[in-house]
Design an enzyme around this catalytic site. Structure first.
Site, PDB file in Angstrom:
ATOM      1  N   LEU A 122       0.817  -1.221   0.000  1.00 13.67           N
ATOM      2  CA  LEU A 122       0.000   0.000   0.000  1.00 13.67           C
ATOM      3  C   LEU A 122       0.849   1.269   0.000  1.00 13.67           C
ATOM      4  CD1 LEU A 122      -2.922  -1.060   2.408  1.00 13.67           C
ATOM      5  CD2 LEU A 122      -2.809  -1.244  -0.094  1.00 13.67           C
ATOM      6  N   SER A 145       7.765   3.390 -10.219  1.00 12.35           N
ATOM      7  CA  SER A 145       7.639   3.580 -11.669  1.00 12.35           C
ATOM      8  C   SER A 145       7.640   5.037 -12.131  1.00 12.35           C
ATOM      9  CB  SER A 145       6.362   2.886 -12.151  1.00 12.35           C
ATOM     10  OG  SER A 145       5.243   3.479 -11.521  1.00 12.35           O
ATOM     11  N   TYR A 152      14.815   4.119 -13.880  1.00 16.10           N
ATOM     12  CA  TYR A 152      13.586   3.310 -13.906  1.00 16.10           C
ATOM     13  C   TYR A 152      13.691   2.238 -14.996  1.00 16.10           C
ATOM     14  CZ  TYR A 152       8.866   1.981 -15.225  1.00 16.10           C
ATOM     15  OH  TYR A 152       7.758   1.253 -15.582  1.00 16.10           O
ATOM     16  N   LYS A 158      14.183  -2.021 -14.695  1.00 21.13           N
ATOM     17  CA  LYS A 158      13.252  -2.988 -15.313  1.00 21.13           C
ATOM     18  C   LYS A 158      14.019  -3.910 -16.267  1.00 21.13           C
ATOM     19  CE  LYS A 158       9.103  -1.960 -13.673  1.00 21.13           C
ATOM     20  NZ  LYS A 158       8.044  -2.887 -13.276  1.00 21.13           N
TER      21      LYS A 158
END
Ligand code: UDP
Length: 323
Positions: free
Chosen positions: A39, A79, A143, A147
């Protein structure tokens, strides 16, 4: 589509935008879904009905996976490009280190499948468009680099430990699925920001650069409906092959400029949506358009909501409900 029997699935980040839409669709398809989310950016009320919710970090996934699962859909991540430039540690620890821990937990508990949320940001500034999966990967920000590092980690785990793995590289995801939609505390994406103007929460939208080498001078992106994206996840999950790591781009193969997006939003909402010219945003490429031919061919996936007006209309319905 090949229909596998009911699977027991863990969805990390299932309280976030894309994770909640995918979790909702998986439950509707009859799967047994556990959402793991800390959360930090998601919302408890976004966890779909019918899912079991475990509040926790990705690093704690092992305790859940010990119960025995058929697969993991891994959405939980940081992100934001700008945040990744200013605080790369959040990305290397929160994305890469956490995901290697997740892969270790999968290995330890024999979890056989993984579908991972990768991104077009792994490619960086493209030499040409549309971008296919064999394009050079040269991310222009931490970022995208994190990934891409995770894609490499997944590839090596798949080969060494027999995991059936798929990385899905998203282009610009938008739209909503009923009550599941985009609700970031710190919103940076074009369509939800424009809709905030239409709702009267913001006065105007800033257009980041009108001097790009594009027909109307604004950046061009490939917008894909979140429900089409979710459908690709289900196909990836069902068709993943043990010991292989497959990578698929997910987009519509059509680009829209910021101006075209604005015009569509004006038509859909009936609001004038004032816009102002602003400086280019650091790290933005001029044009990003996907080639999703591999996903069409191998997954049998075809986007069914490619019309930008449909994408915006669904985002608008959600914004009206949430706002
Ligand atoms: N954009 C803009 N104003 C905004 C937000 C975004 O002009 O307030 C532009 C941005 O420069 C990019 C496009 O809209 O060209 C899509 O940006 P977004 O952040 O939605 O997605 P990205 O392509 O960065 O993943």
């Amino acid at each position: 589509m090949i229909r596998l029997s009911r699977m027991r699935l863990m969805v990390t980040g299932g309280a976030g935008y894309i994770g909640s839409v995918c979790a909702a669709r998986l439950v509707e398809s009859g799967h047994d879904v556990v959402v793991l989310d800390d959360l930090s950016t998601g919302h408890r009320d976004a966890v779909p009905a019918g899912c079991r919710f475990v509040e926790g970090a990705v690093k704690d996934a092992g305790a859940v996976l010990a119960e025995g699962f058929d697969g993991v859909l891994h959405f939980a991540a940081r992100s934001l490009v700008a945040e990744s430039m200013a605080q790369p540690q959040r990305y290397w620890l929160g994305n890469v280190v956490a995901t290697v821990g997740l892969l270790e937990a999968m290995r330890e508990h024999g979890t056989p499948r993984m579908v991972f949320s990768s991104t077009a940001a792994t490619y960086g500034e493209p030499a040409s468009v549309p971008i296919a999966e064999d394009a050079v990967t040269r991310p222009t920000n931490p970022y995208g680099a994190t990934k891409l590092a995770i894609d490499h980690a997944i590839g090596s785990y798949a080969i060494a430990h027999g995991i059936a793995a798929v990385s899905l590289r998203y282009f610009n995801v938008a739209g909503a699925y009923g009550r599941y939609g985009e609700r970031h505390t710190l919103e940076t994406h074009l369509i939800p920001l424009i809709l905030q103007v239409a709702l009267g929460h913001q006065e105007k939208i800033m257009v980041f650069g009108e001097d790009w080498p594009t027909p109307d001078g604004t950046c061009i992106r490939d917008y894909i409906h979140v429900v089409d994206l979710a459908d690709a996840h289900e196909r990836a999950l069902e068709q993943a092959v043990p010991g292989e790591h497959r990578i698929y781009n997910l987009g519509n193969g059509t680009g829209f400029s910021v101006r075209q997006v604005l015009d569509t939003c004006r038509t859909v909402t009936g609001h004038p949506i004032p816009a102002r010219s602003a400086a280019r945003r650091l790290g933005d490429p001029a044009v990003l358009i996907a080639s999703s031919d591999r996903a069409h061919r191998e997954l049998g996936w075809k986007p069914e909501r490619a019309d930008l007006a449909v994408i915006v209309a669904d985002a608008w319905k959600f914004a009206l409900g949430a706002g």
